[in-house]
Design an enzyme around this catalytic site. Structure first.
Site, PDB file in Angstrom:
ATOM      1  N   SER A 217       1.054   3.506   1.484  1.00  0.00           N
ATOM      2  CA  SER A 217       1.635   4.801   1.123  1.00  0.00           C
ATOM      3  C   SER A 217       3.110   4.796   1.482  1.00  0.00           C
ATOM      4  O   SER A 217       3.518   4.123   2.440  1.00  0.00           O
ATOM      5  CB  SER A 217       0.930   5.914   1.904  1.00  0.00           C
TER       6      SER A 217
ATOM      7  N   TYR B  44      -1.576   8.588  10.006  1.00  0.00           N
ATOM      8  CA  TYR B  44      -1.624   7.980   8.659  1.00  0.00           C
ATOM      9  C   TYR B  44      -0.452   7.006   8.462  1.00  0.00           C
ATOM     10  O   TYR B  44      -0.636   5.888   7.959  1.00  0.00           O
ATOM     11  CB  TYR B  44      -1.577   9.129   7.652  1.00  0.00           C
TER      12      TYR B  44
HETATM   13  P1  NAP Z   1      -9.566  10.150  -2.447  1.00  0.00           P
HETATM   14  O1  NAP Z   1      -9.532  10.708  -3.823  1.00  0.00           O
HETATM   15  O2  NAP Z   1      -9.711  11.090  -1.285  1.00  0.00           O
HETATM   16  O3  NAP Z   1     -10.710   9.037  -2.381  1.00  0.00           O
HETATM   17  C1  NAP Z   1     -10.935   8.356  -1.176  1.00  0.00           C
HETATM   18  C2  NAP Z   1     -11.879   7.221  -1.440  1.00  0.00           C
HETATM   19  O4  NAP Z   1     -12.038   6.478  -0.222  1.00  0.00           O
HETATM   20  C3  NAP Z   1     -13.281   7.675  -1.853  1.00  0.00           C
HETATM   21  O5  NAP Z   1     -13.785   6.747  -2.771  1.00  0.00           O
HETATM   22  C4  NAP Z   1     -14.053   7.604  -0.522  1.00  0.00           C
HETATM   23  O6  NAP Z   1     -15.454   7.406  -0.669  1.00  0.00           O
HETATM   24  C5  NAP Z   1     -13.423   6.384   0.092  1.00  0.00           C
HETATM   25  N1  NAP Z   1     -13.598   6.308   1.545  1.00  0.00           N
HETATM   26  C6  NAP Z   1     -13.100   7.135   2.486  1.00  0.00           C
HETATM   27  N2  NAP Z   1     -13.499   6.737   3.714  1.00  0.00           N
HETATM   28  C7  NAP Z   1     -14.263   5.624   3.519  1.00  0.00           C
HETATM   29  C8  NAP Z   1     -14.974   4.760   4.378  1.00  0.00           C
HETATM   30  N3  NAP Z   1     -14.973   4.937   5.721  1.00  0.00           N
HETATM   31  N4  NAP Z   1     -15.670   3.733   3.845  1.00  0.00           N
HETATM   32  C9  NAP Z   1     -15.687   3.520   2.499  1.00  0.00           C
HETATM   33  N5  NAP Z   1     -15.031   4.317   1.624  1.00  0.00           N
HETATM   34  C10 NAP Z   1     -14.330   5.355   2.137  1.00  0.00           C
HETATM   35  O7  NAP Z   1      -8.241   9.325  -2.130  1.00  0.00           O
HETATM   36  P2  NAP Z   1      -7.110   8.722  -3.081  1.00  0.00           P
HETATM   37  O8  NAP Z   1      -6.027   9.730  -3.194  1.00  0.00           O
HETATM   38  O9  NAP Z   1      -7.709   8.124  -4.288  1.00  0.00           O
HETATM   39  O10 NAP Z   1      -6.545   7.582  -2.105  1.00  0.00           O
HETATM   40  C11 NAP Z   1      -6.887   6.218  -2.243  1.00  0.00           C
HETATM   41  C12 NAP Z   1      -5.934   5.415  -1.360  1.00  0.00           C
HETATM   42  O11 NAP Z   1      -4.591   5.666  -1.767  1.00  0.00           O
HETATM   43  C13 NAP Z   1      -5.991   5.790   0.116  1.00  0.00           C
HETATM   44  O12 NAP Z   1      -5.864   4.637   0.911  1.00  0.00           O
HETATM   45  C14 NAP Z   1      -4.797   6.693   0.291  1.00  0.00           C
HETATM   46  O13 NAP Z   1      -4.339   6.681   1.625  1.00  0.00           O
HETATM   47  C15 NAP Z   1      -3.823   6.059  -0.664  1.00  0.00           C
HETATM   48  N6  NAP Z   1      -2.758   6.945  -1.099  1.00  0.00           N
HETATM   49  C16 NAP Z   1      -3.017   8.069  -1.794  1.00  0.00           C
HETATM   50  C17 NAP Z   1      -1.966   8.883  -2.209  1.00  0.00           C
HETATM   51  C18 NAP Z   1      -2.171  10.152  -3.003  1.00  0.00           C
HETATM   52  O14 NAP Z   1      -1.184  10.872  -3.210  1.00  0.00           O
HETATM   53  N7  NAP Z   1      -3.361  10.453  -3.466  1.00  0.00           N
HETATM   54  C19 NAP Z   1      -0.651   8.538  -1.878  1.00  0.00           C
HETATM   55  C20 NAP Z   1      -0.427   7.380  -1.166  1.00  0.00           C
HETATM   56  C21 NAP Z   1      -1.491   6.580  -0.795  1.00  0.00           C
HETATM   57  P3  NAP Z   1     -16.496   8.670  -0.844  1.00  0.00           P
HETATM   58  O15 NAP Z   1     -16.306   9.142  -2.258  1.00  0.00           O
HETATM   59  O16 NAP Z   1     -17.846   8.091  -0.584  1.00  0.00           O
HETATM   60  O17 NAP Z   1     -16.070   9.690   0.175  1.00  0.00           O
END
Ligand code: NAP
Length: 241
Positions: free
Chosen positions: A141, A154
């Site tokens: 991120s 984070y």
């Molecule tokens: P999201 O929509 O909240 O989805 C999170 C995903 O991670 C879900 O598939 C969840 O599974 C899984 N997960 C969480 N804890 C877990 C665990 N302990 N074991 C296995 N799976 C787990 O998040 P997202 O926005 O797509 O983010 C994905 C990645 O991108 C993350 O690493 C986040 O930090 C990074 N990121 C996101 C953004 C943003 O703006 N969205 C920006 C920068 C970086 P379940 O469905 O089973 O809960």
């Protein structure tokens, strides 16, 4: 089919888009998730609808025993298979100012993002090095690159993965295993749905949040043969933020 890619947190958001992208590049995608089976099944349905292949592989990335059991069992059941692409994407947010941050808020975020990436990568990288080909892509991120107020846990977790990315790239380059990180800014997913998009997009030069598919395109490129000479890098995908 024996070309496999594992995407952690593939049930929703960025992970789902990456799983769909890698399936379109010919990989059988192992869709990891923690608890949301219904959403993980939707990812698999989209992949199959588009003519691709995948399997669900639930485990908690933060639990080393679950990681080892799930992956070792899968490998024993699929002795011919080899996971050549690993996308460490699973992550959570538990924001708080540092002086109010609880041990649980700190540990949960570090255990999921940083320790989770370590447990899985440790297990899979040796197979990639033996096979002399592999791609590891870590979803970090902008928060881990620049730091972000309210996100010391984070930012620390993501900065830790950036260090892992750079060091492991040096260990594995000769074996044709590349290790890179992508650093998204604000992307429209469940993780950001509580944020005030209208206000925050003013901070973004592109004046909008990104889409999961835009991150997935970049990950797809880094996973491809075309990216063979890129390793140890952190690529921001943030609309200029
Ligand atoms: P999201 O929509 O909240 O989805 C999170 C995903 O991670 C879900 O598939 C969840 O599974 C899984 N997960 C969480 N804890 C877990 C665990 N302990 N074991 C296995 N799976 C787990 O998040 P997202 O926005 O797509 O983010 C994905 C990645 O991108 C993350 O690493 C986040 O930090 C990074 N990121 C996101 C953004 C943003 O703006 N969205 C920006 C920068 C970086 P379940 O469905 O089973 O809960």
């Amino acid at each position: 089919m024996n070309r496999y890619a594992l995407v952690t947190g593939g049930s929703r958001g960025i992970g789902r888009a990456i799983a769909v992208q890698l399936a379109s590049q010919g990989y059988c995608v192992l869709i990891n998730y923690k608890s949301n089976r219904e959403e993980a099944q939707k990812t698999l349905d989209v992949i199959i609808e588009k003519g691709g292949a995948g399997q669900l592989l639930p485990f908690d990335v933060a639990n080393v025993h679950e990681v080892n059991t799930a992956l070792e069992t899968w490998m024993a059941q699929n002795p011919e298979a080899y996971i050549e692409v690993l996308v460490n994407n699973a992550g959570i947010r538990k924001d708080n100012l540092l002086f109010w941050m609880t041990d649980d808020e700190w540990n949960d975020v570090l255990n999921t993002s940083l320790n989770g990436a370590f447990y899985i990568t440790r297990l899979l990288v040796k197979y990639m090095m033996n096979k002399k080909f592999g791609r590891i892509i870590n979803v970090v991120s902008i928060s881990g690159v620049t730091g972000m107020a309210g996100q010391t846990n984070y930012s620390a977790a993501k900065a830790g993965i950036i260090g892992l990315t750079k060091a492991l790239a040096l260990e594995s380059a000769k074996k044709r295993v590349t290790v890179n990180a992508v650093a998204p800014g604000f992307i429209e997913t469940d993780m950001t749905k509580d944020l005030n998009q209208d206000e925050l997009k003013k901070l973004v030069p592109a004046n909008r949040f990104g889409k999961p598919e835009e991150v997935a395109e970049l990950v797809g490129f880094l996973a491809s043969e075309k990216a063979s000479y890129i390793t140890g890098q952190v690529i921001n995908i943030s609309g200029g933020l």
